[in-house]
Structure formats: C-alpha cells, structure tokens
Design an enzyme around this catalytic site. Sequence first.
Site, short mmCIF file in Angstrom:
data_model
loop_
_atom_site.label_atom_id
_atom_site.label_comp_id
_atom_site.label_asym_id
_atom_site.label_seq_id
_atom_site.Cartn_x
_atom_site.Cartn_y
_atom_site.Cartn_z
N CYS A 94 0.82 -1.21 0.00
CA CYS A 94 0.00 0.00 0.00
C CYS A 94 0.86 1.27 0.00
O CYS A 94 1.49 1.58 -1.00
CB CYS A 94 -0.97 -0.05 1.18
SG CYS A 94 -2.46 0.97 0.95
N ARG A 129 -13.45 5.21 -2.64
CA ARG A 129 -12.27 4.56 -2.09
C ARG A 129 -12.32 3.06 -2.39
O ARG A 129 -13.40 2.44 -2.36
CB ARG A 129 -12.21 4.80 -0.59
CG ARG A 129 -10.91 4.39 0.08
CD ARG A 129 -10.88 4.84 1.54
NE ARG A 129 -9.62 4.50 2.16
CZ ARG A 129 -8.52 5.24 2.11
NH1 ARG A 129 -8.56 6.39 1.45
NH2 ARG A 129 -7.40 4.87 2.70
N HIS A 195 -3.53 -5.92 2.04
CA HIS A 195 -3.32 -6.14 3.46
C HIS A 195 -3.85 -7.54 3.79
O HIS A 195 -4.05 -8.36 2.91
CB HIS A 195 -4.07 -5.08 4.27
CG HIS A 195 -3.66 -3.67 3.97
ND1 HIS A 195 -2.50 -3.11 4.46
CD2 HIS A 195 -4.25 -2.70 3.24
CE1 HIS A 195 -2.40 -1.86 4.05
NE2 HIS A 195 -3.45 -1.58 3.30
#
EC number: 6.3.5.13
Length: 243
Positions: A94, A129, A195
């Site tokens: 990320c 998002r 993640h």
Amino acid sequence: MNQNSLRLVWVYPDLLSTYGDQGNALVVERRARQRGLDVSRLDVRSDQQIPTSGDIYLVGGGEDRPQRLAAERLRRDGGLNRAVSNGAIVFSVCAGYQILGHEFINDLGQREPGLGLLDVVSTRGEGERCVGDVLGDIDDRLGLPPLTGFENHQGVTHLGPSARPFARVRFGNGNGTGDGTEGAYNDTVFGTYMHGPVMARNPHIADLLLKLALDVNALPPVNDEWYEALRNERITAATQATA
C-alpha cells in the site's frame, strides 16, 4: 549470504504498519525458522538508519502524513536503495508500495518523489475509495497460487514499461486503473495493495522471498494446514459476497 541464515529488516514500523502489516514480518520469520534457517530480524524505526546488509526488507502501509514522512526519510537515508543495489529483496504494501515508485500524491496534495525502485507512478483516485476483499491471479512467471487480500486505498497506481503486474484481479480494484492489474514487481522488488496481512493469507509469497534471498529453486515442505484454512475461509467469503 550464508544459506543457513537470513537477515530480515522491517522498515519503519512506527510509521508504516497499518492493518496488521507487521504480520508479514512474523510470517516470513516463521517460515524461515520452519526450514531450519537462523533468522536475524531487525525492526528499524524512522529515527534509525536503514542497514544495507539485509536479505529481505518489508515495508508496510500507513496513513498519508506518515507516508510522506517515511518517503522523506528513506530518500535522505538512501539505505534501502543501496540494499537493492546489493541484491536485497523488498516487499512493500500500500503506502510502502507507492513510496517505492517514482512519485505519489502526499497529504498536502502535492507530488512527492518516491525511491524509484519500481517503475510506477501513483495518483489520487477521484471516485470511491477502494475497500474490500480482493481475489486475483498472480503472474504465472512467479509460480504462485491465487492471491487473496484486503484493500483500503484511494490511490491509483500506473505501471511503467519495466514494471510487471504482480497479479490480475478476478474481483476487487487492485491498482485502481480499471485494467485489472494489482501491484507491480521487477526482479527483486515487489509492491501490492493487499493487506490481510497478505503473508498470512498467502504464505507462498513469503516462501518466494525466501527462495529469492537464498537463490534456490525449492524449499523443504512445511505444514500449511492453518494457512490453507484461512485462505479458503477468506476466498469463500469474498466469493460469496460478490456472487
């Protein structure tokens, strides 16, 4: 390096360690010890110099301001770039992924220079998002099973000609470009938005890093029962959610 030892470096855990990304260091360390390797792990905080003698470097995700601070300090330090020049392996997640590229948009809305270790440029997406589980297929050249992970980012990462997509998504956003790509890699440097932590969901990625660091084609087998149970649970849940 000595093939019975491994030097593992976790970069800036005080700035870049969101969504359990430190679990990646735990998994790589555990997978190495299961193969009888002597692992020396060093957690390097942002007020410390990056050693250049590591074998594997792990960089996690972080919020916008910590990301900018990390990029500034890594540029000033120069140790990670020197380590890559020495043949080290780097795996980033990320914010860490964006930092390894040429540039990204920082918390001030400005273009922030990265380390140039990956041929990618990250911008800020204008739409919703990117949040949720992702399932994808890792580049065939890496010989790994499907990728499962969790993404939470606003960034959009565009790959240059020398960067290969780490994976192509079956569902999820990945790089956010709409072309189905997720992450990027070259010979020794890897980046992903996943993640999870991604190594706990995908222990074969940890094994890939070990093989590259040791310069071997195979590792002794280990018991993957727990990892496979977690993988199957998350893949099933994500598949059902998108059905």
